[in-house]
Design an enzyme around this catalytic site. Structure first.
Site, PDB file in Angstrom:
ATOM      1  N   GLU A   1      -1.961  -2.438  -8.033  1.00  0.00           N
ATOM      2  CA  GLU A   1      -3.131  -2.783  -7.221  1.00  0.00           C
ATOM      3  C   GLU A   1      -3.664  -1.494  -6.614  1.00  0.00           C
ATOM      4  OE1 GLU A   1      -3.548  -2.705  -3.635  1.00  0.00           O
ATOM      5  OE2 GLU A   1      -1.656  -1.636  -3.396  1.00  0.00           O
TER       6      GLU A   1
ATOM      7  N   SER B   1       0.842  -1.188   0.000  1.00  0.00           N
ATOM      8  CA  SER B   1       0.000   0.000   0.000  1.00  0.00           C
ATOM      9  C   SER B   1       0.882   1.244   0.000  1.00  0.00           C
ATOM     10  CB  SER B   1      -0.975  -0.033   1.184  1.00  0.00           C
ATOM     11  OG  SER B   1      -1.989   0.932   1.031  1.00  0.00           O
TER      12      SER B   1
ATOM     13  N   HIS C   1      -4.967  -5.350  -1.575  1.00  0.00           N
ATOM     14  CA  HIS C   1      -5.683  -5.210  -0.315  1.00  0.00           C
ATOM     15  C   HIS C   1      -6.697  -6.347  -0.145  1.00  0.00           C
ATOM     16  CE1 HIS C   1      -3.877  -1.247  -0.637  1.00  0.00           C
ATOM     17  NE2 HIS C   1      -4.266  -0.977   0.583  1.00  0.00           N
TER      18      HIS C   1
END
Length: 339
Positions: free
Chosen positions: A238, A138, A309
């Site tokens: 992502e 992330s 995630h």
């Protein structure tokens, strides 16, 4: 999770980064050492504050379960607004862990927003001289890409320390970080195990350096000296909580900047909770947008990889040579991540 679009309005620390001269991209450096039971592993918070109940305790629990000894940074429990301490404090923790000979790996406890703010405050001479596995995902994408640019050694896009370390995450990390092997990641069996089916958009194989991470964070670094050269790279992406039109906007940014035109292949992982659009932006699905941007590149592409995630995400290397097989939907390491 911090709303990155709101947070981007207060990134004073990033302004200094954009004024720095663009560096020559780092040459390949010595690799981080292989991890062994009993090694010390740092726990740092480069971005958002560690505020959830028992979040740090969970991180310590998982790291101990790996056979490692957790060593929390001095400011890991700090808070400055929504950040885990001031920019200087968060950077100081990372600098200290790279300088400490007893620390063999550095785990981000959590993501959120804030890693890009500390990039100009990191001691890149110390970091380059002391390769260590940085592990997280992330917002940790900012560290992964900056290390690829400035320090030239591999890192691991993997669950943050306080995330759930389920079988696929742990198995893939162990094979790369502890065993030092060169596994094949993904494929039909892995899709069945995760319950997430991938899709080949453009078949074929390609080799190149695996680079990427969170799409929002990568796009935030566009135009700064912290982004590596994607020429000939295998790009993986992502994201989470992004409406389809915003994914469209960020992929268009990568196209206009020439990033997509230079890559040798693309893997798009999971975009969690990215299906909803505001009514005025209805009309395209995420699959539509991915096809618009990726199918015309003339390189192998597959989507739906178990990256991002989601529970049980694959641990994935950043900065090593891999072979992408879009038909089989696999990523095969061509070199070890560790020495």
């Amino acid at each position: 999770m911090i709303d990155r679009r709101a947070a981007l309005g207060g990134i004073g620390g990033l302004a200094a980064a954009t004024l720095l001269p663009a560096p020559a991209f780092a040459r390949r450096n010595a690799k981080p050492p292989r991890l062994r039971a009993g090694d010390m592993a740092a726990l740092v918070a480069p971005a958002s504050a560690v505020t959830l109940p028992d979040e740090l305790a969970r991180a310590e629990h998982w790291v101990r379960g790996m056979g490692l000894i957790p060593s929390p940074g001095a400011h890991v429990g700090g808070r400055d607004g929504y950040l885990a301490g001031t920019d200087a404090q968060r950077a100081a923790d990372i600098n200290a862990m790279f300088a400490d000979d007893e620390i063999r790996a550095i785990f981000a406890v959590r993501g959120g927003w804030g890693g890009a703010r500390i990039l100009p405050l990191l001691d890149w001479g110390v970091i380059r001289a002391n390769p260590k596995l940085v592990i997280g995902y992330s917002d940790t994408t900012a560290l992964h890409l900056a290390i690829a640019t400035r320090a030239g050694f591999p890192t691991l896009h993997a669950p943050n320390a306080a995330s759930r370390w389920e079988k696929q995450s742990w198995d893939s990390l162990w094979r790369m970080a502890f065993a030092g092997s060169t596994p094949v990641l993904g494929g039909a069996d892995a899709e069945i195990e995760s319950g997430r089916e991938g899709r080949t958009l453009v078949g074929g194989t390609a080799t190149g350096t695996l680079l990427g991470g969170n799409l929002t964070i990568l796009s935030t670094l566009m135009g700064t000296p912290w982004l590596p050269d994607f020429s000939g790279a295998i790009l993986f992406l992502e994201d989470v909580n992004e409406a389809v039109y915003r994914v469209d906007r960020m992929l268009q940014q990568l196209r206009l900047a020439g990033v997509l035109d230079r890559v040798a292949g693309v893997v798009f992982g999971q975009c969690t909770r990215c299906d909803a659009n505001e009514p005025e932006y209805a009309g395209f699905t995420l699959d539509d947008v991915l096809q618009h941007h990726l199918c015309a590149l003339g390189v192998p592409v597959f989507t739906g990889a178990n990256i991002g995630h989601v529970r049980g995400q694959l641990s994935l290397p950043v900065g090593v040579e891999v072979e992408l097989d879009a038909g089989a939907r696999t990523i095969r390491l061509l070199e070890p991540v560790v020495s």
